[in-house]
Motif scaffolding. Sequence first.
Motif, PDB file in Angstrom:
ATOM      1  N   SER A  28       1.390   5.981 -18.385  1.00 51.26           N
ATOM      2  CA  SER A  28       2.346   5.019 -18.923  1.00 51.26           C
ATOM      3  C   SER A  28       3.507   4.753 -17.975  1.00 51.26           C
ATOM      4  O   SER A  28       4.229   3.753 -18.119  1.00 51.26           O
ATOM      5  CB  SER A  28       2.893   5.519 -20.269  1.00 51.26           C
ATOM      6  N   THR A  29       3.707   5.633 -16.971  1.00 51.03           N
ATOM      7  CA  THR A  29       4.837   5.459 -16.055  1.00 51.03           C
ATOM      8  C   THR A  29       4.420   5.020 -14.657  1.00 51.03           C
ATOM      9  O   THR A  29       5.280   4.779 -13.803  1.00 51.03           O
ATOM     10  CB  THR A  29       5.636   6.771 -15.938  1.00 51.03           C
ATOM     11  N   THR A  30       3.131   4.921 -14.389  1.00 45.02           N
ATOM     12  CA  THR A  30       2.688   4.585 -13.034  1.00 45.02           C
ATOM     13  C   THR A  30       2.879   3.096 -12.734  1.00 45.02           C
ATOM     14  O   THR A  30       2.863   2.252 -13.621  1.00 45.02           O
ATOM     15  CB  THR A  30       1.203   4.934 -12.820  1.00 45.02           C
ATOM     16  N   ARG A  31       3.032   2.795 -11.459  1.00 42.09           N
ATOM     17  CA  ARG A  31       2.958   1.416 -10.977  1.00 42.09           C
ATOM     18  C   ARG A  31       1.520   1.144 -10.555  1.00 42.09           C
ATOM     19  O   ARG A  31       0.702   2.069 -10.428  1.00 42.09           O
ATOM     20  CB  ARG A  31       3.925   1.202  -9.820  1.00 42.09           C
ATOM     21  N   PHE A  32       1.216  -0.130 -10.283  1.00 39.51           N
ATOM     22  CA  PHE A  32      -0.164  -0.507 -10.002  1.00 39.51           C
ATOM     23  C   PHE A  32      -0.278  -1.249  -8.676  1.00 39.51           C
ATOM     24  O   PHE A  32       0.665  -1.910  -8.231  1.00 39.51           O
ATOM     25  CB  PHE A  32      -0.707  -1.408 -11.117  1.00 39.51           C
ATOM     26  N   THR A  33      -1.445  -1.098  -8.065  1.00 36.31           N
ATOM     27  CA  THR A  33      -1.770  -1.862  -6.868  1.00 36.31           C
ATOM     28  C   THR A  33      -3.127  -2.542  -7.066  1.00 36.31           C
ATOM     29  O   THR A  33      -3.820  -2.284  -8.057  1.00 36.31           O
ATOM     30  CB  THR A  33      -1.771  -0.973  -5.614  1.00 36.31           C
ATOM     31  N   THR A  34      -3.504  -3.369  -6.110  1.00 33.46           N
ATOM     32  CA  THR A  34      -4.752  -4.122  -6.240  1.00 33.46           C
ATOM     33  C   THR A  34      -5.946  -3.322  -5.750  1.00 33.46           C
ATOM     34  O   THR A  34      -5.808  -2.377  -4.962  1.00 33.46           O
ATOM     35  CB  THR A  34      -4.683  -5.423  -5.427  1.00 33.46           C
ATOM     36  N   ASP A  35      -7.111  -3.720  -6.200  1.00 32.00           N
ATOM     37  CA  ASP A  35      -8.333  -3.071  -5.742  1.00 32.00           C
ATOM     38  C   ASP A  35      -8.538  -3.316  -4.251  1.00 32.00           C
ATOM     39  O   ASP A  35      -9.008  -2.423  -3.527  1.00 32.00           O
ATOM     40  CB  ASP A  35      -9.526  -3.604  -6.539  1.00 32.00           C
ATOM     41  N   TYR A  36      -8.155  -4.477  -3.792  1.00 31.87           N
ATOM     42  CA  TYR A  36      -8.295  -4.803  -2.365  1.00 31.87           C
ATOM     43  C   TYR A  36      -7.428  -3.873  -1.523  1.00 31.87           C
ATOM     44  O   TYR A  36      -7.880  -3.329  -0.512  1.00 31.87           O
ATOM     45  CB  TYR A  36      -7.909  -6.260  -2.119  1.00 31.87           C
ATOM     46  N   ALA A  37      -6.176  -3.671  -1.941  1.00 32.45           N
ATOM     47  CA  ALA A  37      -5.285  -2.768  -1.207  1.00 32.45           C
ATOM     48  C   ALA A  37      -5.803  -1.333  -1.261  1.00 32.45           C
ATOM     49  O   ALA A  37      -5.731  -0.592  -0.271  1.00 32.45           O
ATOM     50  CB  ALA A  37      -3.877  -2.853  -1.786  1.00 32.45           C
ATOM     51  N   TYR A  38      -6.315  -0.954  -2.398  1.00 33.28           N
ATOM     52  CA  TYR A  38      -6.884   0.390  -2.569  1.00 33.28           C
ATOM     53  C   TYR A  38      -8.011   0.635  -1.559  1.00 33.28           C
ATOM     54  O   TYR A  38      -8.117   1.714  -0.972  1.00 33.28           O
ATOM     55  CB  TYR A  38      -7.396   0.526  -3.994  1.00 33.28           C
ATOM     56  N   LYS A  39      -8.830  -0.388  -1.344  1.00 27.98           N
ATOM     57  CA  LYS A  39      -9.995  -0.237  -0.460  1.00 27.98           C
ATOM     58  C   LYS A  39      -9.650  -0.394   1.010  1.00 27.98           C
ATOM     59  O   LYS A  39     -10.292   0.228   1.868  1.00 27.98           O
ATOM     60  CB  LYS A  39     -11.064  -1.254  -0.849  1.00 27.98           C
ATOM     61  N   THR A  40      -8.659  -1.214   1.328  1.00 32.93           N
ATOM     62  CA  THR A  40      -8.409  -1.554   2.730  1.00 32.93           C
ATOM     63  C   THR A  40      -7.184  -0.880   3.349  1.00 32.93           C
ATOM     64  O   THR A  40      -7.132  -0.698   4.569  1.00 32.93           O
ATOM     65  CB  THR A  40      -8.251  -3.078   2.885  1.00 32.93           C
ATOM     66  N   LEU A  41      -6.196  -0.518   2.540  1.00 33.83           N
ATOM     67  CA  LEU A  41      -4.964   0.032   3.086  1.00 33.83           C
ATOM     68  C   LEU A  41      -4.871   1.549   3.000  1.00 33.83           C
ATOM     69  O   LEU A  41      -3.946   2.149   3.550  1.00 33.83           O
ATOM     70  CB  LEU A  41      -3.748  -0.578   2.363  1.00 33.83           C
ATOM     71  N   LEU A  42      -5.819   2.159   2.311  1.00 34.48           N
ATOM     72  CA  LEU A  42      -5.752   3.602   2.092  1.00 34.48           C
ATOM     73  C   LEU A  42      -6.961   4.308   2.679  1.00 34.48           C
ATOM     74  O   LEU A  42      -8.050   3.746   2.775  1.00 34.48           O
ATOM     75  CB  LEU A  42      -5.676   3.903   0.585  1.00 34.48           C
ATOM     76  N   SER A  43      -6.744   5.576   3.031  1.00 31.86           N
ATOM     77  CA  SER A  43      -7.845   6.443   3.456  1.00 31.86           C
ATOM     78  C   SER A  43      -8.224   7.350   2.294  1.00 31.86           C
ATOM     79  O   SER A  43      -7.556   7.372   1.256  1.00 31.86           O
ATOM     80  CB  SER A  43      -7.427   7.275   4.671  1.00 31.86           C
TER      81      SER A  43
END
Length: 245
Positions: free
Chosen positions: A136-151
Amino acid sequence: EPEKIGISNSRRSASRIERMDFAGHSDSRGSASRIEFTAFVLRANSGDSVSRIGRVDLVRSAFRIGWDGGCGMSMEVRAGYKQTEAGVIPEDWHVMPLEHYTSFISYGFTNPMPTVAAGISMVTAKDINFGKIQFSTTRFTTDYAYKTLLSDKSRPRKGDVLLTKDGTLGRLAVVGDEKICINQSVAILRPNELIDPLFFKILLESPTYQRRMLDDAGGSTIKHIYITIVNRMPLACPADIVEQT
C-alpha cells in the motif's frame, strides 16, 4: 500466512517440548538488572515437520537474551547443547557464515526510475514492516523500465529474503508471487537448498541477530547494514531442513 506465524498447524504438531528456565543479569547496557526467560526446544515426530509455532520456538530456544553471553551470565551448558560463537545452541545445529546458506547476496538499484500511477512495485526500506512488504505504500514503475533499466540484482525472485539495510535497519520479508523491484536501501538474501526461506527470515528476526546487525552497522549519522559484513555473520541453523519447516 505471516500474520499467523504464531498459530500452530494441528496436523504438524511437535512431539516433545523440553522446558528450561534460567535467570541472569543484564550487562551495563541493559535496562533491567535481572532477565528471566524460558526456552522451548521442539522436536518433530519421525517423518513429521515442526509446526509454525515450533519453528519460531526453535529459534527462541537458542536466541533469547542471555544465551550468547551478552548478559554476562555464567551457566553450565546443559546436555544436548553446545557453546559456539553464535551462542549456546542444540548439538545438532551447525554454525556457518551466513553466505554458506545463500546463493546470491546483493542490493537494489541506485539509478533513477520512472514512476507511474500503477505498475510494478518499487520496494524500499520504508515499505517493509511487520514481517512483510507493505504494498500500500510502494511507488510503481513500468514493465518496460523493469526489463530494460534494471539488472537481476534489483529484481527479487519468489522465496528471496529481503533485508532493510539503510534508514530503518533489520526489517525482513519473504518475496511471494508478486513481480517487484528493490532499491539500494534493501538487500536480497537468496536462500540455497540448506535453509528454508521462512525459517531464514525468522532466524534473522531473532534478538541475537537483530542486535548483531545493529552493532555492526556503519555510518556516523545515518546507519547502514553492509552486506559484506552480514554475509560473514555466524549463523546457527538446524542441519536438517525438515526441522526448519
